[in-house]
Design an enzyme around this catalytic site. Structure first.
Site, PDB file in Angstrom:
ATOM      1  N   TYR A 197       0.861  -1.363   0.066  1.00 12.64           N
ATOM      2  CA  TYR A 197      -0.055   0.061  -0.081  1.00 12.64           C
ATOM      3  C   TYR A 197       0.775   1.086   0.207  1.00 12.64           C
ATOM      4  O   TYR A 197       0.807   2.110  -0.813  1.00 12.64           O
ATOM      5  CB  TYR A 197      -0.825   0.039   1.323  1.00 12.64           C
ATOM      6  N   LYS A 220       1.280   3.615  -3.090  1.00 11.94           N
ATOM      7  CA  LYS A 220       0.968   4.946  -3.204  1.00 11.94           C
ATOM      8  C   LYS A 220       1.926   5.923  -3.415  1.00 11.94           C
ATOM      9  O   LYS A 220       1.677   7.126  -3.973  1.00 11.94           O
ATOM     10  CB  LYS A 220       0.310   5.158  -1.848  1.00 11.94           C
ATOM     11  N   ASN A 238      -6.109   9.693   8.167  1.00 13.54           N
ATOM     12  CA  ASN A 238      -7.215   8.733   8.617  1.00 13.54           C
ATOM     13  C   ASN A 238      -8.572   9.449   8.828  1.00 13.54           C
ATOM     14  O   ASN A 238      -8.622  10.251   9.444  1.00 13.54           O
ATOM     15  CB  ASN A 238      -7.202   8.197  10.334  1.00 13.54           C
TER      16      ASN A 238
END
Ligand code: NAD
Ligand code: UDP
Length: 311
Positions: A146, A150, A175
């Site tokens: 991930y 990214k 978040n």
């Protein structure tokens, strides 16, 4: 004013569905593309009757042919449980997904926004994190599919911008939580709320002293739309998140209090490479986008708890 044709990849997911809704409210013509890996038709069910909304079940690893003026690229599982389920596919989704959407933006002369992440900072040694920090990322751990996916996507965005003049916008999302997270999503806010409502133990990983900064989804969507429509030449990356930082133990106690739950706290091992601390610097977003979060953590949690009570 003619409607803009806007493509949202990952549009049936948690953030994507809120974004599609907002774009329709603003009288855009919205194409939502999603393979429904973590996204759900229920998230977009109420949009289906809108003649300016189209859903295409499509995997971003396949070529994308849609005529559009703007692209929001969100396709990628975001919860550690889901992105680690098939890590090779997660890496491909970020990298090939970026290539496909950037190629589309180049052909259509569309403006394109990448949903990057605070994970590009890894386990940060600089705190709070400004956009100028290059991060501290393990290239071969369980989170790397991930994080590095990214990061590579950001690289591709900036190379398409430099090499082909593609009009890019890059946001780094911290978040984010709110209604329409899956109850089995595995991320901390949904886990704690679901556990508290069921009276199950609240599962804290590690000693619970690690920190995160939680942004309510409506605030994030406002920032995303402002970034997409920001001045020519402002590419970012720009942090979008709420600078209020709390420990996971404090979050658990807050959720228990707000739900009036009798749940107890239970400790479990900390997953590999779990960042110790995370808090965005948002001066750039404040200055460039005149944006900052408006919804307090308590208010956002209450709205999210109300949502989980209904499902
Ligand atoms: P989500 O899992 O609900 O949404 C991701 C969507 O992408 C899902 O609908 C999923 O089905 C779709 N998808 C996954 N792989 C695909 C593929 N190969 N082809 C087509 N569609 C695919 O997660 P979310 O929280 O809504 O995250 C949306 C985006 O924002 C992601 O790119 C994520 O990395 C980014 N982001 C989210 C957060 C957060 O806190 N929620 C933080 C940082 C970055
Ligand atoms: N976490 C936790 N209990 C849970 C789920 C997560 O203590 O049931 C912790 C996790 O170890 C991490 C933090 O909460 O330190 C945030 O986890 P999440 O998966 O939501 O997001 P990310 O780690 O990607 O920021």
């Amino acid at each position: 004013m003619s409607r803009k044709r806007v493509l949202v990849t990952g549009g049936a997911g948690f953030i994507g569905s809120h974004l599609c809704e907002r774009l329709l409210e603003e009288k855009n013509d919205v194409v939502c593309m999603d393979n429904l890996f973590t996204g759900q038709k229920d998230n977009i069910r109420r949009l289906m009757d809108n003649p300016y909304f189209e859903f295409i079940r499509h995997d971003i690893l396949e070529d994308v042919y849609v005529e559009c003026d703007q692209i929001y690229n969100l396709a990628c599982p975001a919860s550690p449980i889901y992105y680690q389920y098939d890590p090779i596919k997660t890496g491909k989704t970020s990298v090939i997904g970026a290539l496909h959407t950037l190629g589309l933006a180049k052909r259509c002369h569309a403006r394109i926004l990448q949903a990057s992440t605070s994970e590009v900072y890894g386990n940060p040694k600089v705190h709070p994190q400004p956009e100028t920090y290059f991060g501290c990322v393990n290239p071969n751990g369980v989170r790397s599919c991930y994080d590095e996916g990214k990061r590579m996507a950001e690289t591709l965005f900036f190379d398409y911008h430099r090499q082909h003049g593609v009009d890019i916008k890059v946001i780094r999302i911290f978040n984010t939580y709110g209604p329409r997270m899956r109850s089995d999503d595995g991320r901390v806010v949904s886990n704690f709320i679901v556990q508290a409502l069921r009276g199950d133990d609240i599962t804290i990983y590690g000693d619970g002293m690690q920190t995160r900064s939680f942004c309510y989804v409506d605030d994030l969507i406002e920032g995303m739309v402002r970034m997409m429509n920001s001045r020519e030449g402002f590419t970012g990356p720009v942090n979008l998140g709420n600078p209020l930082e709390i420990t996971m133990l404090e979050l658990a106690e807050t959720v228990i209090r707000l739900t009036g739950s009798k749940s107890k706290i239970a400790m479990f091992p900390l997953p590999q490479d779990d960042p110790v601390q995370r808090k965005p610097m948002i001066d750039l977003a404040r200055n460039e986008l005149e944006w900052e979060p408006m919804v307090s953590l308590e208010e956002g949690l209450k709205r999210t708890i109300d949502y989980f009570k209904t499902i």
